[in-house]
Design a protein around this motif. Structure first.
Motif, mmCIF file in Angstrom:
data_model
loop_
_atom_site.group_PDB
_atom_site.id
_atom_site.type_symbol
_atom_site.label_atom_id
_atom_site.label_comp_id
_atom_site.label_asym_id
_atom_site.label_seq_id
_atom_site.Cartn_x
_atom_site.Cartn_y
_atom_site.Cartn_z
ATOM 1 N N PRO A 41 0.965 -1.204 0.368
ATOM 2 C CA PRO A 41 -0.018 0.136 -0.056
ATOM 3 C C PRO A 41 0.748 1.215 -0.166
ATOM 4 O O PRO A 41 2.317 1.227 0.374
ATOM 5 C CB PRO A 41 -0.721 -0.139 1.196
ATOM 6 C CG PRO A 41 0.086 -1.197 2.171
ATOM 7 C CD PRO A 41 0.991 -1.859 0.977
ATOM 8 N N TYR A 42 -0.327 2.105 -0.472
ATOM 9 C CA TYR A 42 0.832 3.606 -0.056
ATOM 10 C C TYR A 42 1.241 3.920 1.527
ATOM 11 O O TYR A 42 0.429 3.142 2.154
ATOM 12 C CB TYR A 42 -0.062 5.141 -0.357
ATOM 13 C CG TYR A 42 -0.410 5.080 -1.860
ATOM 14 C CD1 TYR A 42 0.387 5.643 -3.143
ATOM 15 C CD2 TYR A 42 -1.016 4.357 -2.663
ATOM 16 C CE1 TYR A 42 0.787 5.876 -3.856
ATOM 17 C CE2 TYR A 42 -1.764 4.886 -3.726
ATOM 18 C CZ TYR A 42 -0.732 5.794 -4.929
ATOM 19 O OH TYR A 42 -0.527 5.530 -5.834
ATOM 20 N N ALA A 43 2.443 4.645 1.597
ATOM 21 C CA ALA A 43 2.729 4.431 3.229
ATOM 22 C C ALA A 43 2.306 6.274 3.884
ATOM 23 O O ALA A 43 1.575 6.502 2.473
ATOM 24 C CB ALA A 43 4.764 5.042 2.428
ATOM 25 N N LEU A 48 -4.716 9.569 1.471
ATOM 26 C CA LEU A 48 -5.692 10.448 0.733
ATOM 27 C C LEU A 48 -5.928 10.075 -0.913
ATOM 28 O O LEU A 48 -6.899 9.964 -2.064
ATOM 29 C CB LEU A 48 -4.276 11.546 0.132
ATOM 30 C CG LEU A 48 -4.400 12.651 1.035
ATOM 31 C CD1 LEU A 48 -2.839 13.450 1.061
ATOM 32 C CD2 LEU A 48 -4.893 13.041 0.972
ATOM 33 N N ILE A 49 -5.089 8.665 -1.348
ATOM 34 C CA ILE A 49 -4.986 7.718 -2.360
ATOM 35 C C ILE A 49 -5.857 6.196 -1.838
ATOM 36 O O ILE A 49 -4.880 5.456 -1.853
ATOM 37 C CB ILE A 49 -3.441 7.762 -3.107
ATOM 38 C CG1 ILE A 49 -3.240 8.882 -3.631
ATOM 39 C CG2 ILE A 49 -3.881 7.128 -4.641
ATOM 40 C CD1 ILE A 49 -2.346 9.157 -4.103
ATOM 41 N N SER A 72 4.397 2.054 -9.075
ATOM 42 C CA SER A 72 4.632 0.691 -7.698
ATOM 43 C C SER A 72 3.218 0.447 -7.121
ATOM 44 O O SER A 72 3.112 -0.225 -6.584
ATOM 45 C CB SER A 72 5.673 1.498 -6.896
ATOM 46 O OG SER A 72 7.196 1.327 -6.596
ATOM 47 N N ASN A 73 1.913 1.466 -7.419
ATOM 48 C CA ASN A 73 1.275 1.585 -6.905
ATOM 49 C C ASN A 73 -0.294 1.361 -8.124
ATOM 50 O O ASN A 73 0.206 1.999 -8.676
ATOM 51 C CB ASN A 73 0.970 2.592 -5.447
ATOM 52 C CG ASN A 73 1.748 1.946 -4.274
ATOM 53 O OD1 ASN A 73 2.912 2.407 -4.650
ATOM 54 N ND2 ASN A 73 0.511 1.194 -3.969
ATOM 55 N N GLY A 74 -1.007 1.865 -7.534
ATOM 56 C CA GLY A 74 -2.448 1.779 -8.450
ATOM 57 C C GLY A 74 -3.316 0.782 -8.723
ATOM 58 O O GLY A 74 -2.239 -0.332 -9.221
ATOM 59 N N MET A 110 -9.261 14.501 -1.188
ATOM 60 C CA MET A 110 -8.457 15.744 -1.597
ATOM 61 C C MET A 110 -9.400 16.451 -2.430
ATOM 62 O O MET A 110 -8.732 17.826 -2.343
ATOM 63 C CB MET A 110 -7.855 15.746 -3.214
ATOM 64 C CG MET A 110 -6.580 14.652 -3.131
ATOM 65 S SD MET A 110 -5.579 14.251 -4.463
ATOM 66 C CE MET A 110 -3.966 13.103 -3.832
ATOM 67 N N THR A 111 -10.472 15.792 -3.325
ATOM 68 C CA THR A 111 -10.903 17.579 -3.759
ATOM 69 C C THR A 111 -12.522 18.145 -2.195
ATOM 70 O O THR A 111 -12.839 19.291 -2.316
ATOM 71 C CB THR A 111 -12.308 17.308 -4.697
ATOM 72 O OG1 THR A 111 -12.921 15.778 -3.950
ATOM 73 C CG2 THR A 111 -11.512 16.338 -6.206
#
Length: 481
Positions: free
Chosen positions: A64-66, A72-73, A111-113, A416-417
């Motif tokens: 996962p993202y750090a 946020l994502i 690396s992600n997504g 984010m939005t």
């Protein structure tokens, strides 16, 4: 209701809702594991009968993202070995419709997504007469680590395989294989920047949209070897594709994540080579910068967000902690004219100045250089500022995604939005992308470096074309970037 389409591999059964058919998890290549590990993608195996395509397939394995980016994502997709698949939304399944096609390459620093994010649903594109295709491709070690005994840029080879599948099969979903637009954001756009110069991708798409990424981000072979050797050392295995293939996938993913952590804590060029400034451990490998030039034969729409680097400076608190010394060192590393930026931004803090420099070096100037190299290209800038983080997040990296997909109310984008993003701006931006896919004209003049450098600025409450935004700062990079 169900929908059926026949590909060269077999028949797929999707689902229709509100007049739009979705076919999910359709394989475009064989699973890249087992005997196919670290190899170029192989064709998908054919199947008998109807293959269920009503649920997403696996995405590429990854960590996962750090924090704080994990909040946020969101990463919500399930990973698995059969990850070379795609998702299709179409208003007219079946041959003969001849609709324009848009093929989406997601971002995530290689690396992600995944294409399975709810924010990447293609129903708004299908609603507006486009066949939308989202592609899952290999990431991290499997997709982009340089390994002796394996082809480089395996993730790019996956994308080429997906585009080849689209050419051969999209007519069955109502698409025109001669009207394919490939579009991507961040790493997805960087990938397209490499595909523009890749002979094996020639003829697979007619148009391209590059959001916050262009041709300047890659690692040279010597840097790629350094990174690969570091990964092998961390794993304690020989630096060969055969040895890496013997490592259990969870152990490999953990080591990959730890390597990224090491890089983030100490991005020293002596250790990481030219990846240090690029900010990514995993990137395409190339010998040199390749701008496509006037004979490209592909229509281009390219651009960036006004304050890209705020994504990496505001949630982490770095915007407020950058010292004058850190600013000076950063400007020197990027080759920036710090005095020039100070002159244009009187009263700006060290963090604000570094943000502007990095945004230009990493995103805006590469987009301009690509537009300059291909006459007739269209340039945009996304300038709407998010209210999140007390308004400090600004027009940051990835903020435009919900607007391009006309999905600003999607839960994936809300961190984010915020809850009140301008839907009129989303409709305007989305319509420009659809118009470009249909005709090659997004609705404003082409970018001409010998004239007014027309740039569409997407903002609320007004959008409009500006002549050479922030020209003085752009000129600071002449001969530098």
């Amino acid at each position: 209701m169900t929908a059926v389409a026949t590909t060269r591999q077999g028949t797929v059964r999707g689902r229709t809702e509100d007049g739009i058919a979705a076919f999910l998890g359709v394989p475009y290549a064989a699973p890249p594991f087992g005997p196919r590990r670290f190899a170029a993608p192989a064709p998908a195996e054919p199947w008998a009968g109807e293959r269920d395509a009503t649920a997403y397939g696996p995405a590429a394995p990854k960590a996962p993202y750090a924090p704080p980016f994990d909040a946020l994502i969101p990463e919500t997709s399930e990973a698995g070995e059969d990850c070379l698949n795609l998702n299709i939304w179409t208003p007219e399944p079946g041959p003969g419709a001849g609709l324009p096609v848009m093929v989406w390459l997601h971002g995530g620093s290689f690396s992600n997504g995944s294409a399975n994010s709810s924010g990447y649903r293609g129903d708004a594109f299908a609603r507006d007469g486009v066949v939308f295709v989202g592609v899952n491709y290999r990431l991290g070690t499997d997709g982009f680590l340089h390994l002796p005994g394996a082809p480089d840029n395996r993730g790019l080879l996956d994308q080429i395989a997906a585009l080849t599948w689209v050419r051969d099969n999209i007519a069955a979903f109502g698409g025109d294989p001669d009207r394919v637009t490939v579009f991507g954001e961040s790493a997805g756009a960087v990938a397209i920047g490499q595909l523009l110069a890749e002979p094996r991708a020639r003829g697979l798409f007619r148009r391209a949209v590059l959001q916050s990424g262009a041709c300047h981000h890659f690692v040279r072979p010597e840097t790629a070897r350094k990174i690969g050797e570091s990964m092998a050392s961390r794993l304690g295995v020989p630096y060969t594709a055969e040895a890496f293939a013997e490592v259990a996938l969870p152990e490999l993913i953990a080591a990959q994540d730890a390597l990224r952590g090491d890089f983030a804590r100490r991005p020293d060029p002596a250790v990481w080579g030219d990846a240090a400034l690029n900010g990514m451990v995993f990137e395409p490998v190339a010998d040199e910068l390749r701008l496509p030039g006037p004979d490209l034969g592909v229509d281009l729409l390219v651009g960036s967000n006004r304050e890209e680097n705020l994504l990496y400076m505001v949630p982490t608190g770095r915007l407020l902690t950058i010292s004058e010394g850190r600013l000076v060192r950063g400007a020197q590393a990027y080759g920036a004219d710090l005095d020039g930026y100070r002159a244009q931004r009187p009263g700006a803090s060290p963090g604000e100045l570094l943000q502007a420099i990095v945004t230009d070096w990493f995103w805006r100037i590469p987009a301009i250089r690509l537009a300059e190299s291909v006459p007739g290209s269209h340039l945009y800038e996304f300038a709407w500022r998010s209210p999140q983080f007390d308004g400090e997040l600004g027009a940051c990296h990835a903020l435009e995604l919900g607007f391009v997909f006309d999905r600003v109310d999607d839960p994936d984008y809300l961190p984010m939005t915020g809850k009140d993003a301008p839907s009129d701006l989303a409709r305007t931006m989305h319509a420009a992308w659809v118009s470009f896919a249909e005709t090659g004209d997004p609705g404003w003049p082409a970018y001409d470096p010998k004239a007014d450098r027309a740039t569409m600025v997407f903002d609320a409450p007004h959008c409009g074309t500006e002549s050479d935004p922030r020209a003085a700062e752009r000129e600071l990079w002449t001969g530098v970037r």
